[in-house]
Design a protein around this motif. Sequence first.
Motif, PDB file in Angstrom:
ATOM      1  N   ASN A  69       8.240  -1.614  -4.236  1.00 22.20           N
ATOM      2  CA  ASN A  69       9.334  -2.312  -4.921  1.00 22.20           C
ATOM      3  C   ASN A  69      10.547  -1.407  -5.130  1.00 22.20           C
ATOM      4  N   GLY A  70      10.305  -0.095  -5.123  1.00 26.66           N
ATOM      5  CA  GLY A  70      11.400   0.849  -5.286  1.00 26.66           C
ATOM      6  C   GLY A  70      12.080   1.229  -3.988  1.00 26.66           C
ATOM      7  N   GLY A  71      11.579   0.693  -2.869  1.00 26.33           N
ATOM      8  CA  GLY A  71      12.233   0.918  -1.589  1.00 26.33           C
ATOM      9  C   GLY A  71      11.721   2.100  -0.795  1.00 26.33           C
ATOM     10  N   ASP A  72      10.561   2.660  -1.177  1.00 28.39           N
ATOM     11  CA  ASP A  72       9.988   3.761  -0.397  1.00 28.39           C
ATOM     12  C   ASP A  72       9.763   3.285   1.042  1.00 28.39           C
ATOM     13  N   ALA A  73      10.346   3.983   2.004  1.00 29.33           N
ATOM     14  CA  ALA A  73      10.344   3.509   3.396  1.00 29.33           C
ATOM     15  C   ALA A  73       8.944   3.476   3.994  1.00 29.33           C
ATOM     16  N   ASP A  74       8.164   4.523   3.797  1.00 30.74           N
ATOM     17  CA  ASP A  74       6.822   4.582   4.383  1.00 30.74           C
ATOM     18  C   ASP A  74       5.906   3.527   3.775  1.00 30.74           C
ATOM     19  N   ARG A  75       5.968   3.391   2.446  1.00 22.90           N
ATOM     20  CA  ARG A  75       5.104   2.405   1.800  1.00 22.90           C
ATOM     21  C   ARG A  75       5.531   0.996   2.175  1.00 22.90           C
ATOM     22  N   THR A  76       6.806   0.773   2.292  1.00 23.72           N
ATOM     23  CA  THR A  76       7.307  -0.552   2.671  1.00 23.72           C
ATOM     24  C   THR A  76       6.882  -0.921   4.088  1.00 23.72           C
ATOM     25  N   ALA A  77       6.926   0.044   5.001  1.00 23.56           N
ATOM     26  CA  ALA A  77       6.483  -0.220   6.375  1.00 23.56           C
ATOM     27  C   ALA A  77       5.000  -0.541   6.412  1.00 23.56           C
ATOM     28  N   ALA A  78       4.230   0.144   5.579  1.00 26.04           N
ATOM     29  CA  ALA A  78       2.793  -0.124   5.529  1.00 26.04           C
ATOM     30  C   ALA A  78       2.514  -1.487   4.905  1.00 26.04           C
ATOM     31  N   TYR A  79       3.287  -1.845   3.889  1.00 28.25           N
ATOM     32  CA  TYR A  79       3.123  -3.154   3.247  1.00 28.25           C
ATOM     33  C   TYR A  79       3.469  -4.285   4.198  1.00 28.25           C
ATOM     34  N   GLN A  80       4.329  -4.006   5.153  1.00 31.61           N
ATOM     35  CA  GLN A  80       4.704  -5.026   6.124  1.00 31.61           C
ATOM     36  C   GLN A  80       3.484  -5.540   6.880  1.00 31.61           C
ATOM     37  N   LYS A  81       2.476  -4.675   7.054  1.00 30.53           N
ATOM     38  CA  LYS A  81       1.231  -5.102   7.700  1.00 30.53           C
ATOM     39  C   LYS A  81       0.548  -6.215   6.892  1.00 30.53           C
TER      40      LYS A  81
END
Length: 384
Positions: A69-81
């Motif tokens: 939710n804070g915009g972390d790029a790596d975590r966001t890419a992983a959440y996209q899965k």
Amino acid sequence: MNRTKSWLICLGLVTLTAFMIQCKKSVAADATNNPVSNSSVNGAQLVAFVHPALLNTQASLDLIASQTNGGDADRTAAYQKVTDFINSHKYPTSFPATVVVGSNGATSPSKNQIRSDSELAYATALRWAKTGNATYATQTIAILNGWARNFKDYALLDGDTNANQPDLEASWTTPTFVAAAEIIRYYKVNGQSAGWSDADINQFSTFISLVKDNYINKIPKYNNNWDASAGYAKMAIGVFLNSTTVYQNGLDFVRTYLPVVINPDGTLPELCDRKDCVHYQYSLTAFAYAAEIARLQGDNSLWTMNSNLISKGYDFMRKAYDRTTGCNYCTVNSPVFPGTEVAYNYYKTANLKTLRELQPPLGVPNDNTFLGFTTYTHFGVTGL
């Protein structure tokens, strides 16, 4: 005088009886409201298990939600899965009473559905934990309730189907359902729970107990991924049921088969025996998930057992991908199963780092056999 004494004794007995009845009601009410109490269900002792704890905890789910939710790029890419899986799978509106299964890749609509639905329930549970949107909690609950209320049994696809195939299928899908159920039952978003009713939780408990008793407990001694999967499944079920008996049975199962499936030098004969890059990863994934469940309950013994035998197994997997084992059924393009991320999160070895970086972020297995999204839930998440 004697008459007075007798009357007082009778009055005392009546008062004591009423007090004991009221105490029993209070204890029963407390057991209902607090399932992690020192009482028993079906003869199994309940203890204070950590919840949620099917690979995720309150703290770890809080962290990854905050980062995404804070915009972390790596975590966001992983959440996209997670969102990709949800968007690419149909939300179920009916649930078959009988699941028909085949062996060696043979399938049926009901087999495909229960595998897919277990992953979808877990994905929507993770989505609810990340967003706090009650819609996703409702979707997860509907899937869990649908299977819990409708499932009756497994059936064999044809005469060529291994008679024990249902035992393996139950060992694969049940822990994924349980992982979703743990989040929905115990996780709170800003102090707010998902609202899964006690009646529905009890029905789900009956469902997973049925598949445990009728199928998972009947897994044959194949000394391979079947036994690893059954041990992992029973540990998961034991946590949800707050049953030390079921949990310990699964833990003992894993402890028995871990040094049988993985040789002391780390080699896994399944690679050569099955002539593919998948089956030995079933074993590694089951062992990694079992070890993580135990760790979250305060026990690192599976991770450290036999001089970090699970880590040695992943060293062998690295050799398989390098095609240096003599059984060259893997390439760098072969699917990497999500247990790799969980194992890397614990061991942090160079070999595991190489393996998890082949295809990040990791989603779910192509065949939906084990819960996925572990790059989202585990990469860089330590000590939680």
